[in-house]
Design an enzyme around this catalytic site. Structure first.
Site, PDB file in Angstrom:
ATOM      1  N   PHE A 181       1.304  -0.946  -0.030  1.00 50.30           N
ATOM      2  CA  PHE A 181      -0.096  -0.151  -0.029  1.00 50.30           C
ATOM      3  C   PHE A 181       0.726   1.219  -0.404  1.00 50.30           C
ATOM      4  O   PHE A 181       0.547   1.908  -0.075  1.00 50.30           O
ATOM      5  CB  PHE A 181      -1.548   0.284   0.922  1.00 50.30           C
ATOM      6  CG  PHE A 181       0.128   0.906   2.419  1.00 50.30           C
ATOM      7  CD1 PHE A 181       0.069   1.316   3.132  1.00 50.30           C
ATOM      8  CD2 PHE A 181       0.346  -0.173   3.484  1.00 50.30           C
ATOM      9  CE1 PHE A 181       0.671   1.996   3.658  1.00 50.30           C
ATOM     10  CE2 PHE A 181       0.801   0.195   4.769  1.00 50.30           C
ATOM     11  CZ  PHE A 181       1.070   1.282   4.539  1.00 50.30           C
TER      12      PHE A 181
ATOM     13  N   LYS B  90      -1.736  -7.587  -9.094  1.00 51.11           N
ATOM     14  CA  LYS B  90      -2.354  -7.808  -8.356  1.00 51.11           C
ATOM     15  C   LYS B  90      -2.197  -6.600  -7.350  1.00 51.11           C
ATOM     16  O   LYS B  90      -1.584  -6.517  -6.704  1.00 51.11           O
ATOM     17  CB  LYS B  90      -2.900  -9.175  -7.457  1.00 51.11           C
ATOM     18  CG  LYS B  90      -4.123  -8.686  -6.334  1.00 51.11           C
ATOM     19  CD  LYS B  90      -3.821  -9.363  -5.049  1.00 51.11           C
ATOM     20  CE  LYS B  90      -2.971  -8.694  -4.274  1.00 51.11           C
ATOM     21  NZ  LYS B  90      -3.936  -7.314  -3.835  1.00 51.11           N
TER      22      LYS B  90
ATOM     23  N   GLU C 147      -5.105  -3.739  -1.892  1.00 49.40           N
ATOM     24  CA  GLU C 147      -6.380  -3.640  -1.966  1.00 49.40           C
ATOM     25  C   GLU C 147      -6.823  -2.209  -1.619  1.00 49.40           C
ATOM     26  O   GLU C 147      -7.946  -1.775  -1.153  1.00 49.40           O
ATOM     27  CB  GLU C 147      -7.241  -5.445  -1.705  1.00 49.40           C
ATOM     28  CG  GLU C 147      -6.361  -5.564  -0.039  1.00 49.40           C
ATOM     29  CD  GLU C 147      -4.875  -6.636   0.670  1.00 49.40           C
ATOM     30  OE1 GLU C 147      -4.150  -6.207  -0.769  1.00 49.40           O
ATOM     31  OE2 GLU C 147      -5.082  -6.982   1.176  1.00 49.40           O
ATOM     32  N   ARG C 148      -5.808  -2.056  -0.691  1.00 43.87           N
ATOM     33  CA  ARG C 148      -6.094  -0.790   0.511  1.00 43.87           C
ATOM     34  C   ARG C 148      -6.086   0.750  -0.631  1.00 43.87           C
ATOM     35  O   ARG C 148      -6.577   1.668  -0.231  1.00 43.87           O
ATOM     36  CB  ARG C 148      -4.762  -0.891   1.495  1.00 43.87           C
ATOM     37  CG  ARG C 148      -5.200  -2.235   2.390  1.00 43.87           C
ATOM     38  CD  ARG C 148      -4.640  -1.709   3.554  1.00 43.87           C
ATOM     39  NE  ARG C 148      -3.235  -2.380   3.463  1.00 43.87           N
ATOM     40  CZ  ARG C 148      -2.771  -2.640   5.237  1.00 43.87           C
ATOM     41  NH1 ARG C 148      -3.111  -2.531   5.973  1.00 43.87           N
ATOM     42  NH2 ARG C 148      -1.519  -3.667   4.588  1.00 43.87           N
TER      43      ARG C 148
ATOM     44  N   SER D 213       5.006  -7.046   3.681  1.00 39.71           N
ATOM     45  CA  SER D 213       5.857  -6.987   4.483  1.00 39.71           C
ATOM     46  C   SER D 213       6.174  -8.658   4.477  1.00 39.71           C
ATOM     47  O   SER D 213       7.113  -9.306   3.339  1.00 39.71           O
ATOM     48  CB  SER D 213       4.916  -7.551   5.229  1.00 39.71           C
ATOM     49  OG  SER D 213       3.900  -8.376   5.185  1.00 39.71           O
TER      50      SER D 213
ATOM     51  N   CYS E 236       9.252   1.700   3.312  1.00 37.98           N
ATOM     52  CA  CYS E 236      10.560   0.786   3.310  1.00 37.98           C
ATOM     53  C   CYS E 236      11.780   1.353   3.601  1.00 37.98           C
ATOM     54  O   CYS E 236      12.904   0.897   4.410  1.00 37.98           O
ATOM     55  CB  CYS E 236      10.220  -0.248   2.185  1.00 37.98           C
ATOM     56  SG  CYS E 236      10.926   0.285   0.975  1.00 37.98           S
TER      57      CYS E 236
ATOM     58  N   GLU F  23       9.670  -3.671  12.784  1.00 38.84           N
ATOM     59  CA  GLU F  23       9.639  -2.768  11.717  1.00 38.84           C
ATOM     60  C   GLU F  23       7.987  -2.114  12.140  1.00 38.84           C
ATOM     61  O   GLU F  23       7.227  -3.040  12.423  1.00 38.84           O
ATOM     62  CB  GLU F  23       9.140  -3.368  10.717  1.00 38.84           C
ATOM     63  CG  GLU F  23       9.082  -2.146   9.404  1.00 38.84           C
ATOM     64  CD  GLU F  23       8.395  -2.349   7.470  1.00 38.84           C
ATOM     65  OE1 GLU F  23       7.949  -3.731   8.040  1.00 38.84           O
ATOM     66  OE2 GLU F  23       9.246  -2.135   6.652  1.00 38.84           O
TER      67      GLU F  23
HETATM   68  P1  NAD Z   1       1.205  -6.637   2.751  1.00 34.80           P
HETATM   69  O1  NAD Z   1       2.492  -7.298   3.175  1.00 34.80           O
HETATM   70  O2  NAD Z   1       0.752  -6.473   3.903  1.00 34.80           O
HETATM   71  O3  NAD Z   1       0.921  -6.333   1.709  1.00 34.80           O
HETATM   72  C1  NAD Z   1       1.502  -6.565   0.072  1.00 34.80           C
HETATM   73  C2  NAD Z   1       0.758  -7.192  -0.633  1.00 34.80           C
HETATM   74  O4  NAD Z   1       0.361  -9.386  -0.258  1.00 34.80           O
HETATM   75  C3  NAD Z   1      -0.835  -6.828  -0.761  1.00 34.80           C
HETATM   76  O5  NAD Z   1      -0.968  -6.659  -2.073  1.00 34.80           O
HETATM   77  C4  NAD Z   1      -1.447  -7.528   0.188  1.00 34.80           C
HETATM   78  O6  NAD Z   1      -2.657  -8.054  -0.673  1.00 34.80           O
HETATM   79  C5  NAD Z   1      -0.841  -8.698  -0.277  1.00 34.80           C
HETATM   80  N1  NAD Z   1      -1.035  -9.965   1.675  1.00 34.80           N
HETATM   81  C6  NAD Z   1      -0.593  -8.895   2.771  1.00 34.80           C
HETATM   82  N2  NAD Z   1      -0.807 -10.475   3.564  1.00 34.80           N
HETATM   83  C7  NAD Z   1      -0.831 -11.055   3.030  1.00 34.80           C
HETATM   84  C8  NAD Z   1      -0.218 -12.448   3.746  1.00 34.80           C
HETATM   85  N3  NAD Z   1      -0.457 -13.109   4.577  1.00 34.80           N
HETATM   86  N4  NAD Z   1      -0.550 -13.973   2.490  1.00 34.80           N
HETATM   87  C9  NAD Z   1      -0.898 -13.298   1.326  1.00 34.80           C
HETATM   88  N5  NAD Z   1      -0.503 -11.906   0.746  1.00 34.80           N
HETATM   89  C10 NAD Z   1      -0.397 -11.062   1.839  1.00 34.80           C
HETATM   90  O7  NAD Z   1       2.668  -5.094   2.797  1.00 34.80           O
HETATM   91  P2  NAD Z   1       2.161  -3.641   3.375  1.00 34.80           P
HETATM   92  O8  NAD Z   1       1.456  -3.457   4.005  1.00 34.80           O
HETATM   93  O9  NAD Z   1       0.766  -3.236   2.001  1.00 34.80           O
HETATM   94  O10 NAD Z   1       2.888  -2.931   2.931  1.00 34.80           O
HETATM   95  C11 NAD Z   1       4.451  -2.623   3.948  1.00 34.80           C
HETATM   96  C12 NAD Z   1       4.887  -2.937   3.744  1.00 34.80           C
HETATM   97  O11 NAD Z   1       6.013  -3.287   2.169  1.00 34.80           O
HETATM   98  C13 NAD Z   1       6.408  -2.596   5.062  1.00 34.80           C
HETATM   99  O12 NAD Z   1       6.799  -3.575   5.733  1.00 34.80           O
HETATM  100  C14 NAD Z   1       7.530  -2.291   3.934  1.00 34.80           C
HETATM  101  O13 NAD Z   1       8.801  -2.452   4.286  1.00 34.80           O
HETATM  102  C15 NAD Z   1       7.605  -3.304   2.670  1.00 34.80           C
HETATM  103  N6  NAD Z   1       7.989  -2.481   1.925  1.00 34.80           N
HETATM  104  C16 NAD Z   1       9.500  -3.252   1.444  1.00 34.80           C
HETATM  105  C17 NAD Z   1       9.881  -2.743   0.026  1.00 34.80           C
HETATM  106  C18 NAD Z   1      11.116  -2.414  -0.238  1.00 34.80           C
HETATM  107  O14 NAD Z   1      11.230  -2.271  -1.070  1.00 34.80           O
HETATM  108  N7  NAD Z   1      11.689  -3.606   0.669  1.00 34.80           N
HETATM  109  C19 NAD Z   1       9.189  -1.150  -0.036  1.00 34.80           C
HETATM  110  C20 NAD Z   1       7.984  -1.129  -0.006  1.00 34.80           C
HETATM  111  C21 NAD Z   1       7.729  -1.063   1.125  1.00 34.80           C
END
Ligand code: NAD
Length: 519
Positions: free
Chosen positions: A172, A196, A199-200, A249, A304, A404
């Site tokens: 998101f 995909k 969703e947020r 994440s 991130c 984090e």
């Molecule tokens: P998230 O993992 O909750 O969501 C990311 C995607 O994964 C979404 O499309 C979501 O639908 C899906 N998802 C979420 N939980 C899932 C699960 N348990 N099983 C399968 N799919 C799932 O992440 P977020 O909260 O949207 O984003 C924040 C996180 O992303 C932070 O940890 C941040 O550090 C990380 N991030 C990393 C980078 C990088 O380049 N290293 C860049 C941006 C964000």
């Protein structure tokens, strides 16, 4: 005729955060060049983080809908993979211009759905646009290699070919930049993609689908599905999908890496972070403190590459009161308000998690030098706001350090020497980014060589590389072996074919079978 998502989002964006709707519009899928309403009965309400009003409903697409997105992508791959590199490049040039023309509209939409300030949202689009611009140099990037005369009359060359249908799963926090790390690189190398988005806040991706269409990318080259876990499982298991790009994440990233790889797919997975800024006493104080405050609290800490841990070395700790005063002056407000330095967190759950982690720090003995937990934002009583917060004298076994936080919270530590600082950084499980602030070149060099982190800034707080390089987070922040964008991104989305050919005069034709290994 179904109302196009692009029209809706322009309407939403023009109403800013004051949009009220008794029946929120729905977010469409994008399949085969059309915005299509899902037939699902499962929907996710998407709230404006500054007000918590529902602004759209995002479908959890059905299995049939997701399969149709893959089928369409596979069909489009047949011709797109055979298109000329110049055709693809021309489409990308147009897409690049269209993003520039619509940058402010996309940014407004990001602020509405995600909450970040408008200027920060423009940066979100700009950083993605730079990847698109880099993709325009595909005529150099996708070159293969050649070696002539490797044997008599024999030459070898390589070509970089697309993989097929790829998939992108995005977080998101950068609704434009991170999808733009993925589908432009996939497309320019001749792949097709199923995206995909989070969703947020899928609005920015939907807006860009209209731009792709206007740029002349053929129907079906990028398709967008929506959902959460079921959509992710579908992508990991679908046999037609050859590669998955994931950013998000740790929990989701590890899961997707393992499940996708087990199914034979190429997976790149960028995950969480805990980025340390090491402050040496010889640094330029004013510059360093401003950089620290911007990098810790910008985007409400939801980056991130946020510099979320400050490690003060020796006498640098005397600057901490000034740091606190600078952070205190930041203005918390809804992202579209012109004076906002930081906006709300993405959801009430994210806010509660941040508050709990701050409290855990206090309970475990950290000093709360600045407490943003009870911040009030006039006119936005229901928003998910947390003000800048600083926890000092944090130890590495505290929960607020181990996890984090992903909020506007800076955890701060004191050490006596540079070696101790390096030790702290290298014992942390993450390796996304780090920065050192110093005026001493030898110190800077030692830090860049000895810190076990994939992206290092020297007097640069958020060292996210431009796309002529790649995003090279390491250790716990990355799984896979080809990073996002730049040359690494081209590698990820292509496979190498090696051709060895012999062209020989008829006089020199091979006259009898050779049964031994050719050398
Ligand atoms: P998230 O993992 O909750 O969501 C990311 C995607 O994964 C979404 O499309 C979501 O639908 C899906 N998802 C979420 N939980 C899932 C699960 N348990 N099983 C399968 N799919 C799932 O992440 P977020 O909260 O949207 O984003 C924040 C996180 O992303 C932070 O940890 C941040 O550090 C990380 N991030 C990393 C980078 C990088 O380049 N290293 C860049 C941006 C964000």
């Amino acid at each position: 005729m179904a109302l196009l998502r692009i029209a809706q989002i322009k309407q939403l964006a023009s109403h800013g955060c004051r949009f009220y709707s008794a029946s929120a519009p729905t977010t469409k899928m994008f399949i085969n060049g059309k915005f299509v309403e899902s037939k699902t009965d499962r929907w996710i309400d998407l709230h404006n983080p500054a007000t918590n009003e529902v602004i759209t409903r995002v479908p959890q697409c059905t299995q049939e809908e997701m399969q149709s997105a893959v089928d369409v992508s596979a069909e489009a791959f047949k011709s797109w993979s055979q298109s000329t590199v110049l055709t693809r490049q021309q489409c990308m040039f147009k897409f690049q211009q269209l993003i520039k023309d619509n940058l402010k509209e996309i940014a407004k939409l990001i602020t509405l759905e995600q909450g970040k300030t408008l200027v920060d949202a423009e940066g979100d689009v700009m950083r993605g646009l730079q990847v698109v611009e880099h993709c325009c140099s595909i005529t150099s990037l996708q070159l293969g290699e050649t070696m002539s005369s490797i044997a008599k009359d024999m030459d070898t060359y390589t070509v970089r070919l697309p993989l097929g249908v790829c998939a992108g799963i995005t977080p998101f926090n950068f609704p434009a930049m991170i999808p733009l790390w993925m589908f432009p690189t996939a497309l320019i190398t001749g792949n097709t993609m199923v995206v995909k988005p989070s969703e947020r806040d899928p609005g920015a991706v939907m807006f860009m689908m209209q731009l792709l269409q206007d740029a002349g990318f053929p129907d079906g080259t990028v398709n967008v599905i929506h959902g959460a876990h079921d959509a992710v499982n579908f992508i990991c298991d679908n046999p037609t999908i050859k590669a998955i790009s994931f950013v998000g994440s740790d929990q989701a990233g590890t899961y997707i890496y393992e499940r996708g790889s087990k199914n034979g797919k190429r997976v790149q997975s960028n995950m969480g972070a805990k980025n340390h800024g090491v402050i040496m006493p010889d640094a330029n104080k004013e510059n360093t403190l401003n950089q620290l405050v911007g990098a810790a609290f910008g985007a409400a800490g939801q980056r991130c590459m946020a510099l979320s841990t400050a490690v003060f070395v020796g006498e640098a700790k005397e600057w901490i009161p000034e740091l606190v005063e600078k952070a205190r002056k930041l203005k918390v407000n809804a992202g579209h308000e012109p004076d906002a330095d930081l906006g709300p967190l993405i959801s009430p759950a994210a806010k509660n998690r941040v508050l709990e982690l701050v409290q855990s720090g206090v309970d475990q003995g950290a000093e709360l030098l600045l407490d943003g937990r009870n911040v009030k934002v006039p006119g936005y009583d229901k928003g998910n706001f947390v003000g800048p917060t600083i926890l000092h004298k944090v130890k590495s076994d505290m929960k607020c350090y181990e996890e984090e936080i992903f909020g506007p919270v800076l955890v701060s530590m004191e050490v006596d020497t540079l070696d101790e600082a390096i030790d702290v950084v290298n014992k942390n499980k993450y390796g996304n980014g780090t920065a050192i602030f110093t005026s001493n070149g030898a110190v800077a060099r030692k830090y860049t060589m000895e810190s076990d982190v994939g992206q290092v800034g020297v007097n640069v707080p958020i060292p996210v590389p431009l796309p002529m390089f790649s995003f090279t987070g390491s250790r716990g922040s990355f799984m896979g072996d080809a990073n996002f964008y730049g040359k690494q991104g081209i590698n990820f989305y292509t496979q190498i074919k090696t051709v060895t050919q012999m062209w020989r005069d008829e006089d020199a034709t091979v006259t009898k079978p050779a049964v031994s290994m050719p050398v």
